[in-house]
Structure formats: C-alpha cells, structure tokens
Design an enzyme around this catalytic site. Structure first.
Site, PDB file in Angstrom:
ATOM      1  N   HIS A   1     -52.955  35.172  -8.865  1.00 59.79           N
ATOM      2  CA  HIS A   1     -52.904  35.966  -7.878  1.00 59.79           C
ATOM      3  C   HIS A   1     -53.904  35.590  -6.806  1.00 59.79           C
ATOM      4  O   HIS A   1     -53.340  35.640  -5.828  1.00 59.79           O
ATOM      5  CB  HIS A   1     -52.954  37.542  -8.316  1.00 59.79           C
ATOM      6  CG  HIS A   1     -51.987  37.952  -9.254  1.00 59.79           C
ATOM      7  ND1 HIS A   1     -52.359  38.527 -10.602  1.00 59.79           N
ATOM      8  CD2 HIS A   1     -50.566  38.113  -9.232  1.00 59.79           C
ATOM      9  CE1 HIS A   1     -51.146  38.791 -11.159  1.00 59.79           C
ATOM     10  NE2 HIS A   1     -50.201  38.726 -10.560  1.00 59.79           N
TER      11      HIS A   1
ATOM     12  N   GLY B   1     -45.265  32.935  -6.313  1.00 55.61           N
ATOM     13  CA  GLY B   1     -45.775  31.643  -7.357  1.00 55.61           C
ATOM     14  C   GLY B   1     -44.748  30.881  -7.755  1.00 55.61           C
ATOM     15  O   GLY B   1     -43.441  31.487  -7.985  1.00 55.61           O
TER      16      GLY B   1
ATOM     17  N   LYS C   1     -44.613  29.837 -10.402  1.00 50.89           N
ATOM     18  CA  LYS C   1     -44.316  30.111 -11.872  1.00 50.89           C
ATOM     19  C   LYS C   1     -43.018  31.024 -12.330  1.00 50.89           C
ATOM     20  O   LYS C   1     -42.408  30.975 -13.118  1.00 50.89           O
ATOM     21  CB  LYS C   1     -45.660  31.157 -12.344  1.00 50.89           C
ATOM     22  CG  LYS C   1     -45.364  31.529 -13.967  1.00 50.89           C
ATOM     23  CD  LYS C   1     -46.769  32.018 -14.388  1.00 50.89           C
ATOM     24  CE  LYS C   1     -46.279  33.230 -15.608  1.00 50.89           C
ATOM     25  NZ  LYS C   1     -46.001  34.417 -15.175  1.00 50.89           N
ATOM     26  N   ASP C   2     -42.792  31.913 -11.200  1.00 53.63           N
ATOM     27  CA  ASP C   2     -41.474  32.507 -11.134  1.00 53.63           C
ATOM     28  C   ASP C   2     -40.395  31.746 -10.086  1.00 53.63           C
ATOM     29  O   ASP C   2     -40.342  32.431  -9.103  1.00 53.63           O
ATOM     30  CB  ASP C   2     -41.874  33.963 -10.610  1.00 53.63           C
ATOM     31  CG  ASP C   2     -42.701  34.410 -11.571  1.00 53.63           C
ATOM     32  OD1 ASP C   2     -42.265  34.990 -12.808  1.00 53.63           O
ATOM     33  OD2 ASP C   2     -43.900  34.814 -11.308  1.00 53.63           O
TER      34      ASP C   2
ATOM     35  N   LEU D   1     -51.105  31.162 -16.239  1.00 53.96           N
ATOM     36  CA  LEU D   1     -51.638  32.408 -15.940  1.00 53.96           C
ATOM     37  C   LEU D   1     -50.856  33.496 -15.908  1.00 53.96           C
ATOM     38  O   LEU D   1     -49.780  33.497 -15.391  1.00 53.96           O
ATOM     39  CB  LEU D   1     -52.837  32.643 -15.164  1.00 53.96           C
ATOM     40  CG  LEU D   1     -53.940  31.652 -15.357  1.00 53.96           C
ATOM     41  CD1 LEU D   1     -54.973  31.799 -14.253  1.00 53.96           C
ATOM     42  CD2 LEU D   1     -54.707  31.777 -16.713  1.00 53.96           C
ATOM     43  N   SER D   2     -50.822  34.529 -16.851  1.00 54.97           N
ATOM     44  CA  SER D   2     -49.817  35.707 -16.522  1.00 54.97           C
ATOM     45  C   SER D   2     -50.626  36.872 -17.064  1.00 54.97           C
ATOM     46  O   SER D   2     -51.365  37.006 -17.930  1.00 54.97           O
ATOM     47  CB  SER D   2     -48.574  35.622 -17.408  1.00 54.97           C
ATOM     48  OG  SER D   2     -48.080  36.583 -17.576  1.00 54.97           O
ATOM     49  N   SER D   3     -50.178  38.193 -16.322  1.00 58.62           N
ATOM     50  CA  SER D   3     -50.817  39.473 -16.630  1.00 58.62           C
ATOM     51  C   SER D   3     -50.253  39.654 -18.083  1.00 58.62           C
ATOM     52  O   SER D   3     -50.939  40.368 -18.851  1.00 58.62           O
ATOM     53  CB  SER D   3     -50.193  40.475 -15.824  1.00 58.62           C
ATOM     54  OG  SER D   3     -50.475  40.332 -14.396  1.00 58.62           O
TER      55      SER D   3
HETATM   56  P1  AMP Z   1     -46.449  39.385 -10.803  1.00 55.74           P
HETATM   57  O1  AMP Z   1     -47.839  40.143 -10.483  1.00 55.74           O
HETATM   58  O2  AMP Z   1     -46.533  38.633 -12.029  1.00 55.74           O
HETATM   59  O3  AMP Z   1     -45.331  39.827 -10.273  1.00 55.74           O
HETATM   60  O4  AMP Z   1     -46.832  38.153 -10.144  1.00 55.74           O
HETATM   61  C1  AMP Z   1     -47.155  38.330  -8.505  1.00 55.74           C
HETATM   62  C2  AMP Z   1     -46.959  36.943  -7.840  1.00 55.74           C
HETATM   63  O5  AMP Z   1     -48.035  35.973  -8.239  1.00 55.74           O
HETATM   64  C3  AMP Z   1     -45.622  36.420  -8.046  1.00 55.74           C
HETATM   65  O6  AMP Z   1     -45.220  35.867  -6.795  1.00 55.74           O
HETATM   66  C4  AMP Z   1     -46.026  35.264  -9.160  1.00 55.74           C
HETATM   67  O7  AMP Z   1     -45.401  34.267  -9.081  1.00 55.74           O
HETATM   68  C5  AMP Z   1     -47.487  34.938  -8.941  1.00 55.74           C
HETATM   69  N1  AMP Z   1     -48.270  34.270  -9.899  1.00 55.74           N
HETATM   70  C6  AMP Z   1     -47.993  34.830 -11.274  1.00 55.74           C
HETATM   71  N2  AMP Z   1     -48.530  34.071 -12.056  1.00 55.74           N
HETATM   72  C7  AMP Z   1     -49.232  33.042 -11.482  1.00 55.74           C
HETATM   73  C8  AMP Z   1     -49.720  32.112 -11.735  1.00 55.74           C
HETATM   74  N3  AMP Z   1     -50.198  31.374 -13.084  1.00 55.74           N
HETATM   75  N4  AMP Z   1     -49.875  30.723 -10.851  1.00 55.74           N
HETATM   76  C9  AMP Z   1     -49.701  30.933  -9.714  1.00 55.74           C
HETATM   77  N5  AMP Z   1     -48.706  32.278  -9.075  1.00 55.74           N
HETATM   78  C10 AMP Z   1     -48.584  33.113  -9.979  1.00 55.74           C
END
Ligand code: AMP
Length: 282
Positions: free
Chosen positions: A37, A147, A149-150, A184-186
């Site tokens: 993020h 990201g 990643k998605d 990386l992921s929550s």
């Molecule tokens: P999320 O909080 O998981 O919904 O992610 C919010 C944004 O952060 C989305 O656009 C994701 O694709 C991006 N994101 C999540 N993990 C990563 C990562 N490891 N590297 C880059 N962007 C990320």
C-alpha cells in the site's frame, strides 16, 4: 492530515483542494496497510498535489463464508503510516456512511469475471465495482492507483472507467514482495510460521512457468499441471493456476507473439487464500 468519516466531510475538503486548482490522487484500500500500500501512496504522491487514501473493509465484496469479520482492522496504525507518508486525507467511512439500508442497484459484469478470482468468488467483483464507483464519484480524483497484485481487479476497473466515462487516469503499480518473493498482503497475517515458510512457493511456481514460456514453451498446459502437483505436494490447495489473456481475462492454451498474458494463481494454505501473478509480453 485530515480524517473524514462521512461523505459530506470528505467532499468539503476535496472541494477546497479543487477550488485552488490542486490535483488529487486516490489510493483505495481496505486498511491493514503494508509496504505494498505504501508503495502506491509514494507513487501517488509523485503524481498529484494531494493523496487521498480510502480505508474501508467493503462488506459487498465478501461472500457469506469469507473472512469479512476476521479481516484485520488496524485503523490507528494505518493513520500513523499515512501521516508519515504525507497523505492529505484519509477517508475512512463506516458502512452506514457509504451504503443505504436497502440496495436497489448493482453493476453487472459480462465475461471478465468468469475466470480467476471472479470464477471462484461469486459477487466479488460486483462488490468491488460498486465501492470503486462510489469512491470515484465521492472523491473525483484525477488519478487512482491500484496494485498489479489484483490484476483482474485492475482490468475490470479500467473497463468500468472506460464504459462509464469516469474522467480518471488509472495507474497499475508493481507487486511489492517480501525478500523471499511472497507478495505482501494484509491476509499474510493469517499464516502460521510453517505456512509462512511454504507461502513463497506460489511465486516460485509462477516464475518457473514464466521462465519456460519465455524459453519457448507456447502450449503451457502440461507445464502448469506439473506445477499444480508440485504445489499440492508442498501442502497448497489449488484454487486456480493458469495463463490468461491480459486483455480478455480468458484462459489461453496456445500463446502468440506480441500479446500480453498473465500467469496467475490463487491457492489456499490452511485457512489463508493467497493470490499472485506475473504479467508477460511475448
Ligand atoms: P487491499 O487493501 O488489499 O484492497 O489493497 C488495496 C490496494 O493495494 C489494491 O489496489 C491492491 O492491488 C494494492 N496492493 C495490495 N497488495 C499489494 C502489493 N503487495 N503490492 C502492490 N500493491 C498491492
């Protein structure tokens, strides 16, 4: 840094930014912020006068048996991280501030969510489009960061922007990884110590497929099946692992030159679902 919990508060601040001609970059998130993020926020800072981060665990994108209740919520830490990054505004609404009691409309998606995460999480991308559409209308940013990643999410949002005429530029940022390659992921916080050691195997499988494809394998089915077995032997449960067209998000069996493909996988390790992908152009 300002914090808005309601649409009205956010809009008031945003209109102040806009009335003085300043530009806005939006980084939508579900919080539990990590370096992935933060990399989006840093790229966003370079592109606009103000970065707005939204933090909202969107109930509409979780299925009935998914982890909405247990999804990590760390608002105080997240606010501190945003403050340190020089974010102008965090928009962190409650559910009621965003959704009415009753919902009469939804956004339909055609073929783009048949496969990958769309195939295994019914209603997921409809929920994503609903919230992103709302955020785009509430914040009206000049540019929004997502990201890689998605990657399916990015493609579907790009098409929504085009078809619904949102006047917003989209940027797809590369996947931030731990030193051992794990994206990386929550949700990585759900992994046990043993699972965390196994987890980078997904990225290694994707890299192996990438190497073979770049080395000339243009019908990768057998290769992919073999990688699935290897992952299963390591303790992963496969949701999907395949190659898809970047443009149509459909699976591809014979690769052609000068086209973009996604090598993508989603796997379970215990109760944690991990996703990752590599984008390649032949
Ligand atoms: P999320 O909080 O998981 O919904 O992610 C919010 C944004 O952060 C989305 O656009 C994701 O694709 C991006 N994101 C999540 N993990 C990563 C990562 N490891 N590297 C880059 N962007 C990320």
């Amino acid at each position: 840094m300002e914090i808005s919990r309601t649409i009205g508060e956010a809009r008031e601040l945003i209109s102040q930014f806009k009335s003085s001609g300043q530009t806005i970059a939006l980084v939508p998130t579900m919080g539990a912020l990590h370096k992935g993020h933060l990399s989006l926020i840093r790229q966003a800072k370079k592109r606009a006068d103000h970065v707005i981060v939204s933090i909202f665990v969107n109930p509409e994108q979780f299925g009935p048996n998914e982890d909405f209740d247990t999804y990590p919520r760390e608002l105080e830490d997240d606010l501190e991280k945003c403050r340190l990054e020089g974010v102008s505004l965090v928009f962190a609404p409650d559910r009621d501030a965003v959704y009415d009691e009753e919902k009469f409309l939804s956004i339909n998606i055609d073929s783009l969510n048949q496969h990958m995460c769309g195939g295994s999480r019914p209603g997921f991308f409809e929920g994503v489009l609903l919230i992103v559409n709302k955020l785009f209308n509430i914040i009206q940013p000049d540019v929004a960061f997502f990201g890689q990643k998605d990657i399916q999410q990015f493609q579907i949002i790009s098409i929504m922007v085009r078809e619904f005429n949102h006047n917003i530029e989209l940027v797809m940022a590369p996947v931030e990884r731990a030193n051992d390659g794990l994206a990386l992921s929550s949700r990585n916080s759900y992994l046990s110590v043993d699972e965390r050691t196994t987890a980078p195997g997904l990225y290694r499988a994707l890299q192996f497929i990438e190497k073979q494809v770049k080395g000339g394998v243009h019908t990768p089915k057998l290769l992919i099946e073999h990688q699935k077995s290897e992952l299963e032997a390591k303790g992963f449960r496969i949701d999907y692992l395949d190659m898809f067209s970047f443009k149509t998000l459909q699976p591809v069996y014979t690769l052609q030159e000068n086209k973009k493909y996604i090598i993508a996988g989603a796997v379970w390790l215990g109760k944690t679902r991990l996703i990752d992908n590599i984008l390649i152009e032949l």
